[in-house]
Structures are given as C-alpha cells and as structure tokens.
Design a protein around this motif. Structure first.
Motif, PDB file in Angstrom:
ATOM      1  N   ILE A   1       0.705  -1.180  -0.040  1.00  0.00           N
ATOM      2  CA  ILE A   1      -0.005   0.037  -0.121  1.00  0.00           C
ATOM      3  C   ILE A   1       0.994   1.387  -0.093  1.00  0.00           C
ATOM      4  CG2 ILE A   1      -1.632   1.293   1.299  1.00  0.00           C
ATOM      5  CD1 ILE A   1      -2.776  -1.517   2.200  1.00  0.00           C
ATOM      6  N   VAL A   2       1.949   1.272   0.904  1.00  0.00           N
ATOM      7  CA  VAL A   2       2.912   2.548   0.921  1.00  0.00           C
ATOM      8  C   VAL A   2       3.465   2.615  -0.420  1.00  0.00           C
ATOM      9  CG1 VAL A   2       4.806   3.389   2.196  1.00  0.00           C
ATOM     10  CG2 VAL A   2       3.249   2.200   3.563  1.00  0.00           C
ATOM     11  N   ALA A   3       3.851   1.679  -1.134  1.00  0.00           N
ATOM     12  CA  ALA A   3       4.815   1.726  -2.274  1.00  0.00           C
ATOM     13  C   ALA A   3       3.934   2.288  -3.339  1.00  0.00           C
ATOM     14  CB  ALA A   3       5.227   0.555  -2.742  1.00  0.00           C
ATOM     15  N   SER A   4       2.568   1.770  -3.456  1.00  0.00           N
ATOM     16  CA  SER A   4       1.795   2.150  -4.507  1.00  0.00           C
ATOM     17  C   SER A   4       1.157   3.513  -4.211  1.00  0.00           C
ATOM     18  CB  SER A   4       0.502   1.423  -4.405  1.00  0.00           C
ATOM     19  OG  SER A   4      -0.413   1.558  -3.143  1.00  0.00           O
ATOM     20  N   ILE A   5       1.083   4.147  -3.056  1.00  0.00           N
ATOM     21  CA  ILE A   5       0.555   5.451  -2.951  1.00  0.00           C
ATOM     22  C   ILE A   5       1.896   6.614  -3.249  1.00  0.00           C
ATOM     23  CG2 ILE A   5       0.079   7.264  -0.950  1.00  0.00           C
ATOM     24  CD1 ILE A   5      -1.784   5.159   0.274  1.00  0.00           C
ATOM     25  N   PHE A   6       2.831   6.075  -2.941  1.00  0.00           N
ATOM     26  CA  PHE A   6       4.242   6.790  -3.258  1.00  0.00           C
ATOM     27  C   PHE A   6       4.251   6.943  -4.761  1.00  0.00           C
ATOM     28  CE2 PHE A   6       5.612   6.826   1.047  1.00  0.00           C
ATOM     29  CZ  PHE A   6       6.464   7.920   1.154  1.00  0.00           C
ATOM     30  N   GLU A   7       4.065   5.689  -5.472  1.00  0.00           N
ATOM     31  CA  GLU A   7       4.290   5.738  -6.874  1.00  0.00           C
ATOM     32  C   GLU A   7       3.275   6.770  -7.647  1.00  0.00           C
ATOM     33  OE1 GLU A   7       4.434   2.449 -10.529  1.00  0.00           O
ATOM     34  OE2 GLU A   7       3.921   2.001  -8.520  1.00  0.00           O
ATOM     35  N   ASP A   8       1.862   6.434  -6.882  1.00  0.00           N
ATOM     36  CA  ASP A   8       0.837   7.273  -7.537  1.00  0.00           C
ATOM     37  C   ASP A   8       0.915   8.685  -7.527  1.00  0.00           C
ATOM     38  OD1 ASP A   8      -2.094   7.385  -8.451  1.00  0.00           O
ATOM     39  OD2 ASP A   8      -2.240   8.225  -6.627  1.00  0.00           O
ATOM     40  N   ARG A   9       1.507   9.240  -6.305  1.00  0.00           N
ATOM     41  CA  ARG A   9       1.761  10.747  -6.103  1.00  0.00           C
ATOM     42  C   ARG A   9       2.781  11.296  -7.156  1.00  0.00           C
ATOM     43  NH1 ARG A   9      -1.024  12.759  -1.473  1.00  0.00           N
ATOM     44  NH2 ARG A   9      -2.967  11.423  -1.695  1.00  0.00           N
ATOM     45  N   MET A  10       3.879  10.305  -7.312  1.00  0.00           N
ATOM     46  CA  MET A  10       4.840  10.735  -8.248  1.00  0.00           C
ATOM     47  C   MET A  10       4.350  10.830  -9.452  1.00  0.00           C
ATOM     48  SD  MET A  10       8.550   9.157  -6.498  1.00  0.00           S
ATOM     49  CE  MET A  10       7.830   7.560  -6.515  1.00  0.00           C
ATOM     50  N   LEU A  11       3.706  10.007  -9.905  1.00  0.00           N
ATOM     51  CA  LEU A  11       3.591   9.938 -11.391  1.00  0.00           C
ATOM     52  C   LEU A  11       2.481  10.963 -11.626  1.00  0.00           C
ATOM     53  CD1 LEU A  11       3.110   5.849 -11.834  1.00  0.00           C
ATOM     54  CD2 LEU A  11       4.847   7.443 -12.775  1.00  0.00           C
ATOM     55  N   ASP A  12       1.385  11.261 -10.603  1.00  0.00           N
ATOM     56  CA  ASP A  12       0.389  12.190 -10.930  1.00  0.00           C
ATOM     57  C   ASP A  12       1.008  13.664 -10.782  1.00  0.00           C
ATOM     58  OD1 ASP A  12      -2.202  12.935 -11.365  1.00  0.00           O
ATOM     59  OD2 ASP A  12      -2.729  13.092  -9.190  1.00  0.00           O
ATOM     60  N   GLY A  13       2.409  13.969 -10.392  1.00  0.00           N
ATOM     61  CA  GLY A  13       3.016  15.132 -10.348  1.00  0.00           C
ATOM     62  C   GLY A  13       2.586  15.843  -9.025  1.00  0.00           C
ATOM     63  N   GLN A  14       2.251  15.331  -7.936  1.00  0.00           N
ATOM     64  CA  GLN A  14       1.682  16.004  -6.814  1.00  0.00           C
ATOM     65  C   GLN A  14       2.818  16.281  -5.839  1.00  0.00           C
ATOM     66  OE1 GLN A  14      -1.653  16.644  -6.163  1.00  0.00           O
ATOM     67  NE2 GLN A  14      -1.812  15.782  -8.066  1.00  0.00           N
ATOM     68  N   LEU A  15       4.124  15.738  -6.146  1.00  0.00           N
ATOM     69  CA  LEU A  15       5.116  16.308  -5.265  1.00  0.00           C
ATOM     70  C   LEU A  15       6.301  17.139  -5.985  1.00  0.00           C
ATOM     71  CD1 LEU A  15       5.779  12.746  -4.044  1.00  0.00           C
ATOM     72  CD2 LEU A  15       4.335  14.308  -2.886  1.00  0.00           C
ATOM     73  N   ASP A  16       5.761  17.610  -7.093  1.00  0.00           N
ATOM     74  CA  ASP A  16       6.841  18.210  -7.952  1.00  0.00           C
ATOM     75  C   ASP A  16       7.355  19.773  -7.196  1.00  0.00           C
ATOM     76  OD1 ASP A  16       6.437  16.616  -9.766  1.00  0.00           O
ATOM     77  OD2 ASP A  16       5.076  17.648 -11.212  1.00  0.00           O
ATOM     78  N   ASP A  17       6.214  20.246  -6.520  1.00  0.00           N
ATOM     79  CA  ASP A  17       6.448  21.660  -5.810  1.00  0.00           C
ATOM     80  C   ASP A  17       6.991  21.529  -4.525  1.00  0.00           C
ATOM     81  OD1 ASP A  17       5.495  22.639  -8.181  1.00  0.00           O
ATOM     82  OD2 ASP A  17       3.608  23.051  -7.384  1.00  0.00           O
ATOM     83  N   SER A  18       7.184  20.252  -3.986  1.00  0.00           N
ATOM     84  CA  SER A  18       7.280  19.984  -2.417  1.00  0.00           C
ATOM     85  C   SER A  18       8.938  19.950  -2.155  1.00  0.00           C
ATOM     86  CB  SER A  18       6.861  18.741  -2.067  1.00  0.00           C
ATOM     87  OG  SER A  18       7.439  17.648  -2.641  1.00  0.00           O
ATOM     88  N   LYS A  19       9.816  20.044  -3.244  1.00  0.00           N
ATOM     89  CA  LYS A  19      11.244  20.059  -2.531  1.00  0.00           C
ATOM     90  C   LYS A  19      11.806  18.728  -2.288  1.00  0.00           C
ATOM     91  CE  LYS A  19      11.689  25.171  -2.155  1.00  0.00           C
ATOM     92  NZ  LYS A  19      11.929  26.155  -1.059  1.00  0.00           N
TER      93      LYS A  19
END
Length: 711
Positions: free
Chosen positions: A656-674
């Motif tokens: 579950i943890v790996a899938s959520i991390f992957e989903d957030r990165m692929l969706d570009g949700q972490l692009d502005d977070s540094k």
C-alpha cells in the motif's frame, strides 16, 4: 511603471530564496556599518600653531612619538658617566713597595751594623745610607732622607702602626680607584687619616714622601664599559607613546609646537588617513554579511526561511545593535556599562522563532559587532572583554533554552543566565590588573544580573509581537496549538471523533517522517491535527465518522458526493483562517490533497456514463508546496488506506505504501514540494516501520463461551 506592476515584479523575484537571503544580509551589513562608522572614523582638524583649541581633542589611536623618544634616548646616553677599569696589579705593586721599605728598616735594625759596616759607632745617617744601598727602586733612593731618618728614630711599635695605617689606607683608596687627577686629594685623605692616629705629628709629616710614593693612579678610562653602559641606557628608554583616548589638548589651551606635532603624529590633521579605518570596517562588515548569506542559504533544502522570519532577523539586528550603540555613549574606563546590555534577548528570540544554528551564528556576529561598538571610538581597537562577554551570555542563553513549552521555560533560562552573567563579570574583574573593592563587585555584578532580567522580560514581551504581528510560527506556539484543550481540536474530537483519531495517527506518521528527512517534525504533527478540520462541517459524509449509520453517499449523485468530499480542504482552511491560526497550518490543510483524483466517485460516475471529465473529480489544490505539506499529504492517504484493511500484514502495508508513493509521483503531486528521491525512500522505510508497530500481530484470546465448552 504602475504600482501593481512593481509589486508583481518584486513578488516574482522574491520567489527565489537566495535573493531574499542576499537582501537580508545586505540590510544587516548596512545596519552594522552605519552604527559602527563613528567608532573608527577619525575626524581631521584644521588647526594652526599658536592658536587656541576650540575643543578638547583626544588621541584616536596609540602611536609612538618618535621625536620625543629620540630626545629621551639622547638625554639618557649623555647622562651616562665614563666608566673606569681598576688595575689590581698597580694596587699590589704599590702596597708591596711601601711594605718593602718598612721590612728593610726592620732588617737593618735587627742586624749587627758595626760588624757589617766595620764601624765602631753607627749613626742614623749610616742606617739611611745603608738602606738606600739595599733597595733597588731608584725612586726610593731619591726620596727625601728625612722620612727614613724619622722611621729609624721611631720605636718599633710606631713603625708597625705606621706600616699598617699606610697599607690599609692604600688598599682603601685603590679599591675605589685612583684617577690621574685625584692623586693629590687621595694623598691628603691618607695624611689626614694618619693624623688622627696615635702617631706623633712630626712622624706623620715626615711620612708624606712615603705616602706620595705609594699613591699611584690605578683607575683608567674603559671605552668598552662606557659604550656598554650607554647601550643599556639607550635600551632602557621606553618608547614615548601617545595612547588612544589620551588628551592631547584641552579646550582653550594654546597649540604649541609640541602639541601640533602630536596632532600630526596621530593623524588628526590628515584627512586622507581617515579613509583606511573605514575601508577596514567595510571589509569586516562585508565578511559578516557574507557569513549571514551563506548560513541562510546553506540550509535552504531542509529549512525554508520565510520573508517574515528574515524580517524578524533584520528587526532584531537593528534593535540590539541600536541598544549597544546607545549604551556605548555612557561607557567609561571606570564604568563598564556594556555588562548591562540585554543581548541574550536576540539569541533567545532567534532560536525560538527561527533555528538554533542560526542563533549561534548570529551570536558570534553580534559579539564581533559589539567589540567594535564598545572600542571607545579608537580605530583598530576591538573591545575583546565586551566581545567575549556578549558571546558567552548569548551561547549560554541558547544552551539553557532547550525546549520552549511555555513562558516558564524562558524564565528558567533567565535565572540560569543571571548566574552565568555574574560569574563572567566576576571572572573579568579577577583577571584584571586593577584592584577592585567589594562595592565594584556588587555594582558590576548587578549589571550582569540586570542584563539577564531585562533579556528575559524583553524575550517574553517581544515574542507575541513576532508570533502575531509578523505571523511567525515558533515552536512555542506550535506546542500551544497541539494542546488537546485547543477549541478547534475539541471541536474535531466532539463533532468528528473518527476524523480526530485519524488525524492523531497521521500526526504520528508525519512527525516521524519529517524528523527522518530533516524537515520540521513539530510543524507536521500540529498541522496533521488540523488538516481535516473541514470535515466537521459535514462529519457524517466521511466514513470514519459514520459509526454504523447508513452512508449518505448511497443516496447522492457521484458529482454531489465528490463536491462534498472535495470541499473539506477549503472548509478547513476557512475555519483555520477564521480562528487566525498560522498560515503554515492553513496552507497544509488546503494542500493536503493537492490536485489528486477522487477515484472512488470518479469511477462510480464512469459506471453510469462514459462522458465524465476527470477534472470534475480532482481536488482544487494547490499541490503541496513544502516538505511538511507533502509529508502530511502522503501520510494522510497511507493511513486511510491501511486502516481500510482488515488486519493488514507487513507485506500488505509495504504494498500500500509503495503504491501511494508511486501514484503521487506519477500524478506530479510532489513536484513543488522540494522532496528528493532520497527523502522519499527514507519516508517509505519510516512509515512502514511505524505502521508495522501499530498493526502488529496480537494473540487471539478465546472468549468466555468457548472456554466453558472446553471444560
């Protein structure tokens, strides 16, 4: 250019952290230089000889008066007397010659002269003539015969006394040295000594030629010894110094040649010399500004210094440097009033509002600036006593201020600081060459004690200004906001207990993750407490609060459900703004879902119609803009996903943890977070370990009925 365009342009450039840090460093440097300028600037005077001084002038520097030093050296050399070397050979020869005459006389007196001279009758003249035959010295032979006649006529006791007196007198005068021009004086001294003896006066007069014969110069001029003495005299002359702060001329006093020369030597008549101290000061302040910029810019990956925090640094710098400048006007050599400077206020506030490392760096910088300000306006001089005192009192305050849970922590720090200030002041007094009495110890010690008290009062008084006035989020305010008695948290607990429990779990995960990657764990924890506050507007529309009741979404259109669910970040931000909570917490509440897709209702809508736009089921955002916001966002999704599982095992949690991390990165949700890939990997491990500890296996205890059946 219009006002709106100027503001827009400034806002555009201020997106860059390095530019804000550079401007902060420049402002601090400007404050340092402007308030220390007068401490190194030497005013040049337009003065003519033999005029009256319009004001009292003191030397700004310590410098040697070479002309006066040379004059004193000449005087010292000229005062050295000629050195003479005493010859012991002359002493021994002359005394031996005189003693030889007396020995010859005794020998003659003891011999049978009638047989030796073949005479029946021996007269004194015969003895004298015989004596002259026995002695080898020509000068003795030519000596007046009366002296020998007198000695032969005297009895043996008088001759022995005369011999001892003359020998001892010769030894005395030869010991002190007899110069060429001192012979007559020495002869008279010996004659006078003999005249005071028991010898007959006529015998004393008769012995004069023998005394003249015995006295010979034995002290001769020594060029080597004289030169050595002059060298020592020259070396013994201390350089004549015009010391910094020394009064050169008093108001109304006549400007003599000597005073005019001192004014020239100290550079008070030379405008060009005033430039060099200012250049040196500028270089020093630029170096301090560079240190400030590098320190702020160094930690920008892990610590985001907002414009408000940077403004606090500039304000505190202006305040404390201004206070030091004002106090410096009243400091004298007899009254070190700098001990009363409440400089610890700044170090404590910087630690509370910004960061401990920044507080330590600025403590060093303020100590250096303070050593310049309290230099008694003497260019090139740093008051190291003031600098060391400022450094110690600031570092001690930082050390004692371990954790600010409430105002009592600051007060406790003030008590410890007062003790250390007293110790430091007494240390300086004991190390001083000057002798202080008990009154001085009490007075100067009270300065250090008052400095600690004033610093504590100012810290407590100024902290709300920076927290509320500038909106700076400090650890002390975060700790206050984390209290369960906080009205908004009580509202969340009462109206949405499931969400409250969920927020506690997210807070634990968020804090552990932030601490692991070097972000602000306390901010993440407190923000996590409030991130779902918007759910209190419609608590029963969120599954964790339904508690066995029917799900209202079963009776709603997917679009309506999505609108209700996606509204809770906005509602939460509005509630937080209404209660005037810090902007950082409001931002995290607004950003914790970013622009993610509400997948459940999106696919539910697609089951009913193919004409469904994905944008209608995405949160309005914005995306997480800080590390803390991104961490809360990820931990929020992970906790909800894991909690939805029934007794999840370790593999399920990791998946579950790996899938959520992957989903957030692929969706570009972490692009502005540094956040970096390394940060994400660390977070994965920390979150998995924390969740495994929460959802660990438990022993299944049999219930009471099964236990009865077993019996």
């Amino acid at each position: 250019m219009s006002k709106e365009r100027i503001i827009k342009k400034i806002t555009y450039y201020f997106r860059y952290d390095w530019l804000r840090y550079l401007i902060t460093a420049i402002l601090c440097t400007a404050i340092f230089f402007s308030l220390t300028y007068s401490n190194v600037y030497m005013e040049a005077y337009d003065i003519e000889k033999f005029s009256s001084a319009k004001e009292t002038i003191r030397s700004p520097i310590t410098v040697e008066n070479t002309k006066e030093t040379e004059r004193r050296i000449r005087e010292a050399v000229q005062s050295v007397e000629d050195h003479y070397e005493i010859s012991t050979d002359v002493t021994e020869e002359q005394v031996a010659s005189v003693n030889e005459i007396f020995e010859v006389i005794e020998k003659i007196e003891s011999e049978d002269l009638e047989k030796v001279l073949s005479k029946s009758t021996i007269t004194v003249t015969d003895k004298v003539n015989y004596l002259k035959q026995l002695v080898e010295e020509e000068s003795v032979r030519e000596m007046n015969s009366e002296v020998f006649t007198a000695l032969f006529k005297a009895d043996s006791a008088d001759r022995m006394l005369a011999k001892e007196l003359i020998s001892s007198s010769l030894y005395d005068v030869f010991h002190t040295g007899v110069k060429v021009d001192e012979e007559e004086q020495v002869i008279k001294e010996i004659e006078q000594k003999l005249s005071y003896s028991t010898l007959d006066y006529s015998l004393v007069q008769a012995l004069e030629p023998l005394i003249v014969y015995g006295v010979e110069p034995n002290s001769f001029f020594s060029a080597d010894q004289t030169n050595e003495a002059q060298k020592l005299a020259r070396e013994g002359v201390e350089p004549v110094l015009i010391r910094a702060g020394e009064m050169i001329v008093e108001e109304g006093q006549l400007i003599t040649n000597e005073i005019y020369e001192e004014l020239e030597i100290t550079g008070l008549l030379n405008e060009e010399r005033n430039v060099f101290p200012l250049i040196g000061l500028l270089i020093l302040m630029l170096l301090l500004g560079m240190v400030i910029f590098l320190e702020l810019n160094r930690a920008k990956k892990n610590h985001h210094y907002t414009s408000r925090k940077l403004a606090a640094i500039v304000i505190l710098t202006c305040v404390i440097v201004g206070v030091m400048k004002v106090i410096s006007f009243y400091v004298t050599t007899d009254n070190p009033l700098f001990f009363i400077t409440p400089i610890a206020t700044v170090s404590m506030l910087v630690k509370i509002l910004i960061r401990e490392r920044v507080a330590i760096v600025f403590s060093i910088i303020y100590a250096i600036v303070g050593s310049v300000i309290f230099n008694a306006n003497i260019p090139g001089l740093l008051n190291m006593e003031a600098g060391i005192y400022f450094l110690i009192t600031q570092l001690v305050s930082i050390y004692f201020l371990a954790l600010v849970k409430d105002k009592a922590a600051i007060i406790k720090t003030g008590i410890g600081l007062a003790f250390m200030n007293l110790t430091t002041v007494f240390l300086f007094l004991l190390l001083s060459f000057e002798k202080y009495d008990m009154a001085d110890y009490l007075l100067f010690g009270s300065y250090g004690f008052l400095a600690a008290i004033i610093a504590t009062v100012l810290t407590v008084g100024m902290l709300p200004f920076f927290e509320s006035g500038l909106g700076i989020l400090s650890d002390s305010r975060l700790l206050t906001l984390s209290s369960p008695n906080q009205p908004l948290l009580r509202k969340l607990l009462i109206e949405a207990p499931g969400t409250y429990h969920h927020s506690i779990m997210v807070a634990n995960l968020s804090e552990a993750s932030c601490e692991a990657i070097g972000a602000n764990g306390l901010l993440a924890r407190v923000a996590a407490y409030y991130h779902d506050l918007g759910k209190t507007v419609r608590p029963h529309y969120f599954i964790e609060n339904q508690m066995g009741m029917k799900n209202p979404h079963d009776y709603l259109d997917p679009y309506q459900s999505a609108e209700i669910i996606m509204q809770h970040p906005v509602d939460g931000a509005e509630l937080l703004k209404k209660e005037k909570l810090p902007q950082e917490i409001i931002d995290i509440a607004l950003q914790h879902h970013g622009t993610t897709l509400l997948k459940f209702f999106y696919y539910k809508a697609k089951d009913k119609s193919d004409n469904v736009l994905e944008e209608d089921f995405r949160y309005s955002g914005p995306k997480p803009a800080t590390k803390e916001a991104a961490v809360v966002s990820i931990c929020d999704s992970i906790e909800a996903a894991v909690r939805s599982q029934t007794n999840p095992d370790q593999k399920q949690i990791e998946k579950i943890v790996a899938s959520i991390f992957e989903d957030r990165m692929l969706d570009g949700q972490l692009d502005d977070s540094k956040l970096t890939f390394k940060d994400l990997e660390i977070m994965k491990n920390v979150i998995c370990e924390t969740l495994k500890g929460i959802y660990h296996s438990r022993i299944q205890y049999p219930n009471e009925e099964k236990m009865k059946e077993a019996k």
